[in-house]
Design an enzyme around this catalytic site. Sequence first.
Site, mmCIF file in Angstrom:
data_model
loop_
_atom_site.group_PDB
_atom_site.id
_atom_site.type_symbol
_atom_site.label_atom_id
_atom_site.label_comp_id
_atom_site.label_asym_id
_atom_site.label_seq_id
_atom_site.Cartn_x
_atom_site.Cartn_y
_atom_site.Cartn_z
ATOM 1 N N ASP A 28 0.820 -1.209 0.000
ATOM 2 C CA ASP A 28 0.000 0.000 0.000
ATOM 3 C C ASP A 28 0.858 1.264 0.000
ATOM 4 O O ASP A 28 0.741 2.110 0.877
ATOM 5 C CB ASP A 28 -0.903 -0.070 1.251
ATOM 6 N N GLU A 73 3.403 -8.455 6.959
ATOM 7 C CA GLU A 73 2.135 -9.049 6.543
ATOM 8 C C GLU A 73 2.263 -10.066 5.417
ATOM 9 O O GLU A 73 1.561 -9.967 4.400
ATOM 10 C CB GLU A 73 1.128 -7.952 6.169
ATOM 11 N N TYR A 103 -6.649 -3.378 12.732
ATOM 12 C CA TYR A 103 -7.461 -2.231 12.290
ATOM 13 C C TYR A 103 -8.945 -2.453 12.601
ATOM 14 O O TYR A 103 -9.794 -2.216 11.755
ATOM 15 C CB TYR A 103 -7.255 -2.014 10.789
ATOM 16 N N GLU A 157 0.950 -1.773 14.095
ATOM 17 C CA GLU A 157 0.160 -0.807 13.315
ATOM 18 C C GLU A 157 -1.253 -0.778 13.868
ATOM 19 O O GLU A 157 -1.823 -1.826 14.182
ATOM 20 C CB GLU A 157 0.057 -1.222 11.834
HETATM 21 C C1 GCB Z 1 -1.285 -2.411 6.731
HETATM 22 C C2 GCB Z 1 -0.001 -2.320 5.993
HETATM 23 C C3 GCB Z 1 0.337 -0.904 5.584
HETATM 24 C C4 GCB Z 1 -0.909 -0.223 5.040
HETATM 25 C C5 GCB Z 1 -1.946 -0.176 6.144
HETATM 26 C C6 GCB Z 1 -3.245 0.481 5.684
HETATM 27 O O1 GCB Z 1 -1.555 -3.332 7.460
HETATM 28 O O2 GCB Z 1 1.065 -2.891 6.707
HETATM 29 O O3 GCB Z 1 1.353 -0.955 4.624
HETATM 30 O O4 GCB Z 1 -0.641 1.049 4.546
HETATM 31 O O5 GCB Z 1 -2.242 -1.485 6.533
HETATM 32 O O6 GCB Z 1 -3.404 1.671 5.911
HETATM 33 O O7 GCB Z 1 -4.073 -0.187 5.100
#
Ligand code: GCB
Length: 654
Positions: A195, A453, A508, A544
């Site tokens: 991403d 990931e 997330y 994250e």
């Molecule tokens: C993740 C990735 C990261 C992305 C992020 C997102 O888990 O490691 O590279 O930018 O999510 O914002 O979706």
Amino acid sequence: MHLLLTLCVFFVHNRALRGQTVNELTGGMLFPYENEFRQVRSLDSIWTFKLDDNNTGIDEKWYLSELVNNTISMPVPSSYNDITQNISLKRHVGWAWYERYFYVHLSWLSSTDRIVLRFQAAHYFTMVWINGQQVMTHEGGHLPFECDIRPYIEQENVPIRLTVAVNNTLTPTTLPPGELTIISSTYRLLQTHFDFFNYAGIDRSVLLYTTPETYIDDVTVVTASINFSGGVATSAILTYSIVITGSDTQKTHVKVDLVDADGRIVATNNSGSMEGTLYVENPQLWQPCGMPNTHLCSEHSYLYTLQVSLSENVSPLIDIYRLPHVGIRTVTVTSSTFLINNQPFYFHGANAHEDSDLRGKGYNDVLLVKFLNLYQWLHSNSFRTSHYPYSDQFYQIANQYGIVIIDETPAVGLSQKNYFSPTTLAHHKQVIGEMIRRDKNHPSVVMWSLANEPSSNLPESDSYFETLVAYTRSIQRSSIRPITFVSDQHYSNEKAAQYFDVICINKYFSWYSEYGRLDRISVTLTAEVQGWWDTFKKPVIISEYGADTVTGLHADPPVMFSEEYQQEFLKEYHLVFDMFSSIKNTTSGFLVGELIWNAFDFETEQGITRVGAKNYKGIFTRQRQPKSAAFVLRKRYENMENNDSQSSLCTIFK
Ligand code: GCB
């Protein structure tokens, strides 16, 4: 038809890569510091640039003469993509050419010194010619490569033509991996599974430097042990190993001095041996900032200089290498804590990308120092080099201020079964080797991260990571650091975590699932974090978490993308983190860190979830201005620094 074309390009590409490669792990490739035996010169400037629209330059041997027709000016270092108004350049996939002329000073030519041409990095495949002769190739976008160009310099008083071709095509066996499909002559589609924008070009500095013909090629220094008495470090033992290369290595003698910040020699080993120890009395430790008994993030950490002197049969001196960032510190992990100098450390900070307006991934001093200032403003004590090794200067500045780094390989997007192939595995080992070679001496680097990931739920990932971890442990030898990788799997499906020392997970909840339900975070996140601990009994870092946020978008009650949502989202996550924190709960806690995604908004490919081709999870905008959430984090980290600094009761001295 498409597949056929894709394969053709792939083979052309690989054919071009045959020949001399500098991916071998021979040579220490120490950072080129200037001193009385070594000179360093930058070749950064505006170079000539030519886009290879049809990828014919290699076959047409563009390197044999000056680049002509449709050339433009291109700054080095910088990614090339955002420099012009040309959309073809922005989304180019394939070869791009750079050229410049330079002279070598007569004093360099008249000596027997090596004249080394070094690229701090270029993305992704690079080929280099001097006056039309190929001197090196390199695969991989984020690590340095170099070679001695003296044999290629034929005449004095003649400008030397340096030609560089860089190809950003990613394949199933590159890191990161990708897949190219040629849809038409003007439409080359590169699919990736990460991403961020696949910025390309010579994005870090190009240097020329000299070393004597017989020279100090490699230096490794490690804190073997520290003795404490009543919480104070009373002595430390450092071990080192040195590699000398050149025609005269038999007749040489090595002396190693450890010099303190005031210029005093505090330990010496004059045995002449290439491996040795240094005993340091009353050492000043390298401490991470903002933790119990340490210093504020705005203050310096203590650094020594390791001075290696090479002489011919004891005298006279023929080379010196001064490693300026030697930190005396240890790193250990237990099942529930991450210890630096035997004190529990809690990672708190914001991960980032090397990314900015106009330059893309191009290195820049202004951005680096702004990064440092924002880190200090936030009271952050750590970050992960997501998702590739960063420019050397990040590590150097982190060494100075006690910012802790998890150093990550570019293995992001290993999402397909076929990516766990023997070829990728071999390249992955190669990259780990290059990263450790470059970063092994930085005290700020406390852990290696081997991937971000990957599909570590797949059976193929099991032996792949078992092999990689064993390999990493074997090559880091005495420079012992814990090893991790970052998982986004559910703990019940996870195959690789069993091999690693620390669990890093990206989560997330209430962003990529249960949209808008801030009230669910306490339930979902609590269950998840507890599940990882119950399954693996290893320290856990939330590597994250975050929510996209459009600056200036407000909503009460909070809705997704508003500044209020980002603030409340963070607060909900923090409540759960505090429950599990190993610092706040010294008996039952096992969470050893929280790193938000992301410090800054950053460029991505275009897509329906990325407005304006940006990931907006930054707590700062791409221009480095704070969103409301930055103040939430700042308050939290400031409290951690103050409260934790006072609660030194949780210090564990062993
Ligand atoms: C993740 C990735 C990261 C992305 C992020 C997102 O888990 O490691 O590279 O930018 O999510 O914002 O979706």
